[in-house]
Every structure is written in C-alpha cells, then in structure tokens.
Write a protein that holds these residues in place. Structure first.
Motif, PDB file in Angstrom:
ATOM      1  N   LEU A 264     128.709  54.179   2.301  1.00 41.91           N
ATOM      2  CA  LEU A 264     129.455  55.401   2.621  1.00 41.91           C
ATOM      3  C   LEU A 264     129.188  55.880   4.045  1.00 41.91           C
ATOM      4  CD1 LEU A 264     129.137  57.446  -0.723  1.00 41.91           C
ATOM      5  CD2 LEU A 264     131.102  56.164   0.145  1.00 41.91           C
ATOM      6  N   ARG A 265     127.991  55.600   4.574  1.00 44.80           N
ATOM      7  CA  ARG A 265     127.679  56.016   5.949  1.00 44.80           C
ATOM      8  C   ARG A 265     128.559  55.304   6.961  1.00 44.80           C
ATOM      9  NH1 ARG A 265     121.935  55.183   4.494  1.00 44.80           N
ATOM     10  NH2 ARG A 265     121.160  57.165   3.668  1.00 44.80           N
ATOM     11  N   MET A 268     132.136  57.440   6.492  1.00 44.82           N
ATOM     12  CA  MET A 268     132.264  58.884   6.710  1.00 44.82           C
ATOM     13  C   MET A 268     131.038  59.394   7.450  1.00 44.82           C
ATOM     14  SD  MET A 268     131.504  60.167   2.793  1.00 44.82           S
ATOM     15  CE  MET A 268     132.873  59.229   2.126  1.00 44.82           C
ATOM     16  N   GLU A 269     131.025  60.705   7.723  1.00 45.49           N
ATOM     17  CA  GLU A 269     129.892  61.290   8.432  1.00 45.49           C
ATOM     18  C   GLU A 269     128.613  61.119   7.627  1.00 45.49           C
ATOM     19  OE1 GLU A 269     130.637  65.318   9.373  1.00 45.49           O
ATOM     20  OE2 GLU A 269     132.344  64.881  10.676  1.00 45.49           O
ATOM     21  N   ARG A 270     127.494  60.991   8.356  1.00 43.02           N
ATOM     22  CA  ARG A 270     126.219  60.690   7.691  1.00 43.02           C
ATOM     23  C   ARG A 270     125.833  61.783   6.701  1.00 43.02           C
ATOM     24  NH1 ARG A 270     122.031  57.286   8.938  1.00 43.02           N
ATOM     25  NH2 ARG A 270     120.020  57.835   8.014  1.00 43.02           N
ATOM     26  N   SER A 271     126.008  63.057   7.096  1.00 46.96           N
ATOM     27  CA  SER A 271     125.606  64.156   6.201  1.00 46.96           C
ATOM     28  C   SER A 271     126.426  64.134   4.911  1.00 46.96           C
ATOM     29  CB  SER A 271     125.778  65.507   6.908  1.00 46.96           C
ATOM     30  OG  SER A 271     127.134  65.683   7.310  1.00 46.96           O
ATOM     31  N   THR A 272     127.731  63.879   5.063  1.00 46.56           N
ATOM     32  CA  THR A 272     128.588  63.807   3.874  1.00 46.56           C
ATOM     33  C   THR A 272     128.212  62.620   2.995  1.00 46.56           C
ATOM     34  OG1 THR A 272     130.400  64.773   5.153  1.00 46.56           O
ATOM     35  CG2 THR A 272     130.967  63.725   3.060  1.00 46.56           C
ATOM     36  N   ALA A 273     127.935  61.482   3.645  1.00 51.15           N
ATOM     37  CA  ALA A 273     127.555  60.288   2.886  1.00 51.15           C
ATOM     38  C   ALA A 273     126.230  60.489   2.166  1.00 51.15           C
ATOM     39  CB  ALA A 273     127.461  59.088   3.827  1.00 51.15           C
ATOM     40  N   ASP A 274     125.262  61.172   2.826  1.00 49.34           N
ATOM     41  CA  ASP A 274     123.963  61.410   2.200  1.00 49.34           C
ATOM     42  C   ASP A 274     124.081  62.329   0.987  1.00 49.34           C
ATOM     43  OD1 ASP A 274     122.770  59.775   4.009  1.00 49.34           O
ATOM     44  OD2 ASP A 274     122.102  61.395   5.337  1.00 49.34           O
ATOM     45  N   THR A 275     125.098  63.188   0.996  1.00 51.03           N
ATOM     46  CA  THR A 275     125.306  64.080  -0.151  1.00 51.03           C
ATOM     47  C   THR A 275     126.066  63.376  -1.268  1.00 51.03           C
ATOM     48  OG1 THR A 275     125.374  65.990   1.332  1.00 51.03           O
ATOM     49  CG2 THR A 275     126.279  66.284  -0.884  1.00 51.03           C
ATOM     50  N   ALA A 276     127.132  62.677  -0.890  1.00 47.22           N
ATOM     51  CA  ALA A 276     127.989  62.063  -1.904  1.00 47.22           C
ATOM     52  C   ALA A 276     127.408  60.762  -2.465  1.00 47.22           C
ATOM     53  CB  ALA A 276     129.370  61.777  -1.317  1.00 47.22           C
TER      54      ALA A 276
END
Length: 306
Positions: A264-265, A268-276
């Motif tokens: 996912l990283r 998409m953006e790293r912060s979004t990927a780390d959450t999702a």
C-alpha cells in the motif's frame, strides 16, 4: 519485501498454520462427527498451556511437561464431557453454545484463582533456544519444532481416522449411530474418547504455544475464532480439510500482515498506508473464507455422508 523476509514470513505462517491445525483437528472431529458445538475448546487450549507451564517451571524439563500434558488433558476432557456436556448431545446447538460459553467463563475464573490474573511465563527450553538452517536461513529451533510436531500430529490423525478400526467406528458412528450401537459397539464410550482426543490435541497446542505466547486467562478465545475460520474453510468434520485450511490461514495471515502495508505504501501516502494496511491485513483471512464459501459452500473438503 526482500526474498529472505518473504521466506521467513512463509515459515512463520507455516508454524502458525500447524498450531491452528492442532486446535482445529480436535474441534472439527467433535463438531463434525459428534455434531456438538464446543466453544470451550479454546479453554482446553488455555488449560493445557497453564498445566504445561506449571510442570515445566517446577521440573525444568520440557520433555516432562510434554509427557504430562497427554494424561492430564485426557482426564480433564473426560471430566468436562461427563460432568457438563454428556447430556447435551441430543439438545439443539443453541443449548450447546450456551453451555460451553458458560464453561469459558468458568475456566477463565478458575485460571485466575489458581495462577492469578497476570501472565504466567514459560521459557523456551535452552536446548531449543538456538537456530536451524532452512533454505540457507537461520530459523528458530523451537518454531521449527512446532512445525515438526504439527506435521506429525496431522499424519497421526490421518492414520487413526482412515487406517484403524477405531477410526472406522468413529466414521461409521457419525452417520449411523444407532446401527453401530446395535452391532455391540459402545458408542457413548467412543464419543467420550473422541472428546478426550480433542482435549489432548488442544492441550498439545497450548504446550507448544506456551513459550512463544503469553499464558494467561482468556488466551483461548482469540485462537478459537481463527480455528473456526479454519474449520469453515476446510469443511466441517474433515481432518484433511482442517490441515490444508490451517496452512492457508496461517500463511495468508502472517505474510499479509507484512506484505500488505508495504504494497500500500507504493500506491498511496505513507501515513494513509500505515493506517489502512494493518486493518486490511487483519481482514485477509475473512476475505479468503468468503471467497472459498462463494465457490464451495461446504468448504474445500466436505465430509461425504451416506
């Protein structure tokens, strides 16, 4: 993800898979053959872990703990079956669910009274604290032992069910209970021994999980959910299905939790990927279960009756 990390995660997934199989084998035999919904199977796993940890911490011998767990869990399983469950075989599944849910609460409180609310630790035996070489990689020896034990139990269950007289009677009793009884077989005793076998397998799972997980009250519930997923995917009552489904669930869950956030990283953006990523990874096995049921509603290897 590098190739080395991928292989390591596959081995970890295989180790989780065989651990799930130890749980699923006993539960699917009781559920599929005796038609009994035993939600307290996770509690037997917890009690097995506590008993093994107690023996190990008092004797310092992992072998003694392994030897003690079989008779201890057989006796515990037979007592539970005789005292609380024997009269429920002919009742509907709702009564069985309520009764075994009550057993979960009972065993959790019993564990708190005996061992306390804090985690009860069981160290990895010193002679298993090293590594073994697999595919050119150093893999923890204890986790490799779990894989070996799981594969040995899978072979033993197959031979017992498909190559012995007792296995033949178990399979016959699941579909023609009255006929088997009329032929002089004590079907009540056979069911009791089958329940005891399920308790032993749950205890062995608790023994093997003790040094790598926290032994504490309530530890049986999370793994019970994964075990149910394994049984649904494999087909209720099928030991072969439970084995293959356990490996699928173990590998998908372990590899997915590592690979999906990384994938996912890149999208998409790293912060979004780390959450999702972690949230989606935890859903992977349920998506696999839904996909299997959409194609084969009875599971991968349903038991054929009649």
């Amino acid at each position: 993800m590098s190739l080395t990390l991928f292989i390591m995660q596959c081995l970890n997934g295989l180790q989780l898979g065989v651990l799930l199989f130890l749980m699923a084998a006993g539960l699917t035999l009781v559920f599929g053959i005796m038609n009994f919904v035993n939600l307290a199977h996770g509690s037997l796993y917890m009690m097995g872990a506590f008993i093994a940890a107690t023996v190990y911490n008092h004797t310092g011998s992992f072998a003694l703990a392994a030897l003690a767990i079989v008779p201890a869990m057989l006796v515990l399983g037979l007592i539970v079956e005789f005292v609380a469950l024997k009269t429920l075989y002919d009742r509907d599944h709702l009564d069985q669910v309520l009764a075994t849910f009550g057993l979960i609460l009972f065993f959790n409180e019993l564990a708190r009274m005996i061992w306390g609310p804090s985690p009860y630790y069981m160290e990895v035996p010193e002679w298993l604290s090293g590594t073994v070489s697999l595919f050119g990689l150093d893999y923890p020896a204890y986790r490799f032992l779990i894989i070996v034990v799981g594969l040995a139990v899978a072979l033993g269950c197959y031979l017992l069910i498909h190559r012995t007289r007792i296995g033949m009677l178990i399979r016959a009793g699941s579909t023609h209970r009255q006929m088997v009884g009329a032929l002089g077989v004590n079907i009540v005793l056979l069911n009791s021994l089958l329940f005891g076998l399920g308790a032993i397998l749950a205890g062995i799972a608790g023994l093997m999980a003790g040094p790598i997980l926290s032994v504490q009250p309530g530890m049986g519930e999370p793994i019970l959910i994964l075990t149910m997923v394994v049984i649904v995917i494999g087909g209720i009552g099928s030991v072969r299905g439970a084995f293959l489904a356990a490996l699928i669930v173990g590998v998908v869950d372990t590899v997915g939790r590592t690979a999906l956030p990384t994938l996912l990283r890149s999208l998409m953006e790293r912060s979004t990927a780390d959450t999702a990523g972690p949230a989606l990874a935890s859903m992977l096995i349920y998506l696999v279960m839904a996909a299997v049921l959409a194609v084969r509603p009875q599971g991968l290897f349903p038991v054929k009756h009649g």
